[in-house]
Design a protein around this motif. Sequence first.
Motif, PDB file in Angstrom:
ATOM      1  N   SER A  14      28.139  32.383   1.869  1.00 45.00           N
ATOM      2  CA  SER A  14      27.462  31.948   0.653  1.00 45.00           C
ATOM      3  C   SER A  14      27.679  30.459   0.395  1.00 45.00           C
ATOM      4  N   LEU A  15      28.896  29.967   0.620  1.00 39.59           N
ATOM      5  CA  LEU A  15      29.189  28.543   0.413  1.00 39.59           C
ATOM      6  C   LEU A  15      28.368  27.663   1.351  1.00 39.59           C
ATOM      7  N   ILE A  16      28.224  28.102   2.598  1.00 34.71           N
ATOM      8  CA  ILE A  16      27.446  27.322   3.560  1.00 34.71           C
ATOM      9  C   ILE A  16      25.962  27.365   3.208  1.00 34.71           C
ATOM     10  N   MET A  17      25.490  28.528   2.814  1.00 31.92           N
ATOM     11  CA  MET A  17      24.061  28.719   2.539  1.00 31.92           C
ATOM     12  C   MET A  17      23.655  28.063   1.225  1.00 31.92           C
ATOM     13  N   ALA A  74      30.956  24.239   7.913  1.00 30.26           N
ATOM     14  CA  ALA A  74      31.668  25.452   8.295  1.00 30.26           C
ATOM     15  C   ALA A  74      33.178  25.305   8.171  1.00 30.26           C
ATOM     16  N   ALA A  75      33.706  24.185   8.627  1.00 26.90           N
ATOM     17  CA  ALA A  75      35.163  23.998   8.579  1.00 26.90           C
ATOM     18  C   ALA A  75      35.666  24.016   7.135  1.00 26.90           C
ATOM     19  N   SER A  76      34.942  23.335   6.243  1.00 28.63           N
ATOM     20  CA  SER A  76      35.350  23.298   4.836  1.00 28.63           C
ATOM     21  C   SER A  76      35.237  24.676   4.190  1.00 28.63           C
ATOM     22  N   ALA A  77      34.169  25.390   4.523  1.00 27.27           N
ATOM     23  CA  ALA A  77      33.989  26.734   3.971  1.00 27.27           C
ATOM     24  C   ALA A  77      35.103  27.659   4.436  1.00 27.27           C
ATOM     25  N   GLY A  78      35.445  27.569   5.710  1.00 21.04           N
ATOM     26  CA  GLY A  78      36.524  28.397   6.227  1.00 21.04           C
ATOM     27  C   GLY A  78      37.840  28.100   5.545  1.00 21.04           C
ATOM     28  N   TYR A  79      38.136  26.820   5.372  1.00 22.93           N
ATOM     29  CA  TYR A  79      39.370  26.428   4.695  1.00 22.93           C
ATOM     30  C   TYR A  79      39.362  26.912   3.241  1.00 22.93           C
ATOM     31  N   HIS A  80      38.207  26.822   2.579  1.00 24.88           N
ATOM     32  CA  HIS A  80      38.094  27.203   1.174  1.00 24.88           C
ATOM     33  C   HIS A  80      38.406  28.684   0.970  1.00 24.88           C
ATOM     34  N   VAL A  81      38.042  29.527   1.939  1.00 23.45           N
ATOM     35  CA  VAL A  81      38.270  30.965   1.765  1.00 23.45           C
ATOM     36  C   VAL A  81      39.580  31.440   2.383  1.00 23.45           C
ATOM     37  N   GLY A  82      40.386  30.495   2.922  1.00 23.27           N
ATOM     38  CA  GLY A  82      41.727  30.881   3.347  1.00 23.27           C
ATOM     39  C   GLY A  82      42.033  30.780   4.821  1.00 23.27           C
ATOM     40  N   TYR A  83      41.094  30.256   5.628  1.00 23.80           N
ATOM     41  CA  TYR A  83      41.349  30.095   7.063  1.00 23.80           C
ATOM     42  C   TYR A  83      41.982  28.737   7.338  1.00 23.80           C
ATOM     43  N   ASP A  84      43.097  28.739   8.069  1.00 29.34           N
ATOM     44  CA  ASP A  84      43.727  27.484   8.472  1.00 29.34           C
ATOM     45  C   ASP A  84      43.162  26.971   9.791  1.00 29.34           C
ATOM     46  N   SER A  85      42.628  27.877  10.605  1.00 27.81           N
ATOM     47  CA  SER A  85      42.126  27.511  11.933  1.00 27.81           C
ATOM     48  C   SER A  85      40.598  27.575  11.952  1.00 27.81           C
ATOM     49  N   PRO A  86      39.917  26.426  12.137  1.00 32.46           N
ATOM     50  CA  PRO A  86      38.445  26.443  12.235  1.00 32.46           C
ATOM     51  C   PRO A  86      37.931  27.310  13.377  1.00 32.46           C
ATOM     52  N   SER A  87      38.659  27.320  14.510  1.00 29.45           N
ATOM     53  CA  SER A  87      38.204  28.112  15.658  1.00 29.45           C
ATOM     54  C   SER A  87      38.307  29.606  15.356  1.00 29.45           C
ATOM     55  N   MET A 141      31.215  38.923  12.922  1.00 31.31           N
ATOM     56  CA  MET A 141      30.680  39.688  11.802  1.00 31.31           C
ATOM     57  C   MET A 141      29.178  39.512  11.634  1.00 31.31           C
ATOM     58  N   PHE A 142      28.686  38.270  11.760  1.00 32.06           N
ATOM     59  CA  PHE A 142      27.280  37.992  11.454  1.00 32.06           C
ATOM     60  C   PHE A 142      26.399  37.829  12.688  1.00 32.06           C
ATOM     61  N   GLY A 143      27.005  37.842  13.878  1.00 36.61           N
ATOM     62  CA  GLY A 143      26.207  37.818  15.096  1.00 36.61           C
ATOM     63  C   GLY A 143      25.827  36.443  15.603  1.00 36.61           C
ATOM     64  N   ALA A 144      26.244  35.376  14.915  1.00 33.65           N
ATOM     65  CA  ALA A 144      25.932  34.006  15.341  1.00 33.65           C
ATOM     66  C   ALA A 144      26.943  33.062  14.703  1.00 33.65           C
ATOM     67  N   PRO A 145      27.171  31.869  15.298  1.00 36.57           N
ATOM     68  CA  PRO A 145      28.055  30.888  14.666  1.00 36.57           C
ATOM     69  C   PRO A 145      27.498  30.469  13.305  1.00 36.57           C
ATOM     70  N   PRO A 146      28.335  29.900  12.427  1.00 29.85           N
ATOM     71  CA  PRO A 146      27.904  29.606  11.051  1.00 29.85           C
ATOM     72  C   PRO A 146      26.597  28.821  10.945  1.00 29.85           C
ATOM     73  N   ARG A 147      26.471  27.707  11.680  1.00 22.00           N
ATOM     74  CA  ARG A 147      25.274  26.875  11.517  1.00 22.00           C
ATOM     75  C   ARG A 147      24.011  27.625  11.931  1.00 22.00           C
ATOM     76  N   ARG A 148      24.061  28.292  13.093  1.00 20.87           N
ATOM     77  CA  ARG A 148      22.880  29.007  13.560  1.00 20.87           C
ATOM     78  C   ARG A 148      22.549  30.188  12.651  1.00 20.87           C
ATOM     79  N   LEU A 160      19.016  32.555   8.433  1.00 16.69           N
ATOM     80  CA  LEU A 160      18.868  33.072   7.074  1.00 16.69           C
ATOM     81  C   LEU A 160      17.798  32.297   6.304  1.00 16.69           C
ATOM     82  N   ARG A 161      17.794  30.989   6.461  1.00 17.61           N
ATOM     83  CA  ARG A 161      16.811  30.166   5.742  1.00 17.61           C
ATOM     84  C   ARG A 161      15.399  30.426   6.263  1.00 17.61           C
ATOM     85  N   LEU A 162      15.276  30.629   7.577  1.00 11.40           N
ATOM     86  CA  LEU A 162      13.966  30.969   8.132  1.00 11.40           C
ATOM     87  C   LEU A 162      13.483  32.313   7.608  1.00 11.40           C
TER      88      LEU A 162
END
Length: 305
Positions: free
Chosen positions: A250-253, A259-272, A281-288, A293-295
């Motif tokens: 939701s933060l990215i969309m 993606a890195a900032s969104a991951g950190y915001h929800v509690g992930y220390d490791s971007p990878s 979970m979603f079947g594709a990396p965050p940007r794709r 979703l926008r399409l």
Amino acid sequence: MTAGLDKFARLIEQYCPSTGRCDTDIPGVVLLRADKPMEPVNVVYQPSVCILASGEKTAMMGESVYVYRPGQYLTVSLDVPVLGEVTVATPEKPYLCLRLDLNTKVMADILMEARENNVVPSGRQPGPALQVSDAGPELIDASVRMLELLATPRDIPILAPLIEREILYRLLNGPQSVRLQQLAMADSKLNQVSRAIEWIKKHFREPFSVEVLAREANMSASALHQHFKAITSMSPLQYQKQLRLQEARSLIMVNAMDAASAGYHVGYDSPSQFSREYRRMFGAPPRRDVEQLRLSSSAGMVEVA
């Protein structure tokens, strides 16, 4: 039953003329429509009953899959992350659904009165947070009468609570009675797990131990893990992960966060690690994923929960 179901479908079509969610003047009642199959959508279902008039939908909770069809209803007894997909819908025969929030106070009042008259069966094991059953003509008839009130708004404040009470009574006396009774009982295992879920929702960005969560739920760690898994089809940590990833999406969309900032915001220390679990979970990396979703959004693919 067939005539009642046809009338039920016509009323939903009348008051929900296009794809998407249609709020009504009746408190707690929402109508849902889709004119074609929809892409799978990750959403958090809240305690409610979804009564299906037309079409077909699949809901996946953890590893459990639930399919509901016309004349059936799905109940949700806790806030749970679900992957929902409208699988059968056409412009001529759309997906049409009435969703009613489950009012636990009214349910508790019904239980108290019904048990005095021995008209509701009792039991102890709550079962999964999602369950599908056949509606039966009485439940469909009450749903039709609820929607007919939309033609006479002045009747809604007086008659809608009476019909809501009837619908809840039918549910409490139906095939899911034991689990729904647990929802209305303050000291039930279902409500203890519900307290644990509320704590996770407030602290999902933070690491936690099952022992801390168990204290919040007033259960032993082993009992919490056992009942949490039985009710939600996932462990507390898996539940937390799904909340984290949905919030990050939701933060990215919506907020155009990287993606890195969104991951950190929800509690992930490791971007990878975040990117890996997001893709799983979603079947594709965050940007794709967000681009897709926008399409879908621009093509008119509206979320139907």
